[in-house]
Enzyme design. Structure first.
Site, short mmCIF file in Angstrom:
data_model
loop_
_atom_site.label_atom_id
_atom_site.label_comp_id
_atom_site.label_asym_id
_atom_site.label_seq_id
_atom_site.Cartn_x
_atom_site.Cartn_y
_atom_site.Cartn_z
N ASP A 47 29.74 62.83 -54.67
CA ASP A 47 31.02 62.10 -54.67
C ASP A 47 30.82 60.68 -55.20
OD1 ASP A 47 33.27 63.55 -52.69
OD2 ASP A 47 31.21 64.09 -52.27
N GLU A 70 38.86 57.74 -54.76
CA GLU A 70 38.85 58.12 -53.35
C GLU A 70 37.75 57.40 -52.56
OE1 GLU A 70 38.62 62.31 -52.45
OE2 GLU A 70 39.03 61.91 -50.34
N ASP A 125 39.74 61.58 -58.14
CA ASP A 125 39.05 62.26 -57.05
C ASP A 125 37.71 62.70 -57.62
OD1 ASP A 125 38.18 63.59 -54.86
OD2 ASP A 125 40.09 64.58 -54.44
N ILE A 127 35.12 64.17 -56.38
CA ILE A 127 34.96 65.61 -56.10
C ILE A 127 36.14 66.02 -55.26
CG2 ILE A 127 33.67 67.44 -54.94
CD1 ILE A 127 31.15 66.18 -55.58
N ASP A 128 37.05 66.74 -55.88
CA ASP A 128 38.16 67.31 -55.12
C ASP A 128 37.69 68.67 -54.63
OD1 ASP A 128 40.67 67.84 -54.11
OD2 ASP A 128 41.37 68.72 -55.99
N THR A 130 35.65 68.92 -51.64
CA THR A 130 34.26 68.70 -51.19
C THR A 130 33.77 69.88 -50.34
OG1 THR A 130 34.84 66.38 -51.10
CG2 THR A 130 32.74 66.97 -50.17
N ASP A 270 44.85 63.93 -55.40
CA ASP A 270 44.77 65.38 -55.18
C ASP A 270 45.79 66.15 -56.02
OD1 ASP A 270 42.62 65.51 -53.45
OD2 ASP A 270 43.84 65.15 -51.68
#
Ligand code: AMP
Ligand code: MG
Length: 306
Positions: A47, A70, A125, A127-128, A130, A270
């Site tokens: 991330d 994020e 994001d 890593i959307d 996670t 998101d």
């Protein structure tokens, strides 16, 4: 080249690089590199590295841009995170091929600390999904560009999504242009392929997708809606904005995200990129009451059901 084309091109390059770091970390994932954030969602080396890389490359290509990401580096700067910090820096250096120091990498992460206001900003994001990432399944690097509250460019890097004979798909869309899918790992694939949602003539023939995580989307309610529509196909459960990608390229026809809690507010990162990919592929995106998603109310109030 128009400003929008230049922005999209920079976003595609940044998402490709960030996706590479995520792929590398996922391949060698060790639970020790997972920190419990205060809100209990797991956040990994990837991330942070993904956000650092995206912000660094965007700043290089388009100096002075505002980025609403994020993550921030606050917890990563704590003494007990020294090992994770070293790993983040190593991964960032590996992908950027740069001799970046620790402070530089932390600053890149924090370059994503703008608030969601103003005429133009990016939302990221890194890593959307996670949780999907940690399960070794689907996730996405999601980057959207907003102007006057409207999403004008969106890019999704989906490292584990199938494309042709391999895996790794990148979805890109911009205002006034059709959505396209590109080979994620092949930078020479600049042109990609146009994608289009499929018309559904009878609702019973639709297939819907939803979160794997029942805490993120009320699956019982989705099942009731599907029953009312006469849908018999099993739900396609897949993490992250890969759901938007699935609809845009016709792996599914509907994305249902039914609230599990009245007080949860969806985050702009998101939805921004995925929404545009679906719309530019000919689809329609709304909240549960059929209204357009509202991206003008700050990062965490963008598109809530309330
Ligand atoms: P998904 O991959 O569809 O499960 O969605 C992942 C996203 O769900 C994460 O990026 C979170 O921001 C978001 N999320 C976390 N908690 C909730 C919740 N209670 N309801 C809806 N989304 C959530
Ligand atoms: Mg997310």
């Amino acid at each position: 080249m128009s400003d929008l084309d230049r922005s999209l091109r920079a976003a595609v390059a940044a998402v490709r690089a960030a996706s590479r770091v995520c792929r590398d970390v996922q391949a060698h994932l060790v639970t020790a590199q997972t920190i419990e954030k205060k809100d209990k969602s797991p956040v990994t080396v990837a991330d942070f590295a993904s956000q650092a890389i995206t912000c660094a490359l965007l700043a290089e290509a388009l100096p002075g841009e505002r980025i609403v990401g994020e993550e921030d580096s606050q917890e990563l700067r704590e003494d007990e995170q020294a090992q994770v910090r070293v790993s983040v820096v190593e991964h960032v250096r590996g992908v950027l091929g740069a001799e970046a120091g620790e402070e530089q990498v932390l600053d890149w992460i924090d370059a994503g600390g703008a608030d969601a206001s103003g005429a133009r900003y990016w939302t990221l994001d890194p890593i959307d999904g996670t949780k999907g990432f940690l399960r070794g399944e689907q996730y996405a690097v999601a980057l959207g560009l907003l102007e006057e509250g409207e999403v004008v460019a969106g890019v999704l890097g989906c490292p584990n999504l199938a494309l042709g004979d391999g895996t790794g798909a990148l979805f890109a869309a911009a205002r006034g242009q059709g959505a396209r899918v590109h080979a994620l790992w092949d930078e020479s694939d600049e042109k990609g392929k146009a994608i289009q949602v499929a018309p559904v003539s009878r609702s019973s023939e639709a297939r819907f997708c939803e979160s794997v995580e029942s805490g993120h989307s009320n699956q019982d309610e989705s099942a009731r809606i599907a029953e009312r529509l006469g849908i018999t196909a099993e739900p396609f459960r897949i993490d992250s904005q890969c759901k938007y990608a699935a609809v845009a390229r016709n792996d599914a026809s509907i994305y249902l995200r039914m609230p599990t809690r009245a007080d949860y507010r969806e985050k702009i990162w998101d939805h921004a990129a995925g929404k545009l990919v679906v719309e530019r592929a000919g689809g329609r995106v709304s909240d549960i009451r059929g209204r357009d998603l509202d991206f003008t109310r700050g990062s965490a109030r963008g598109c809530g059901p309330a």
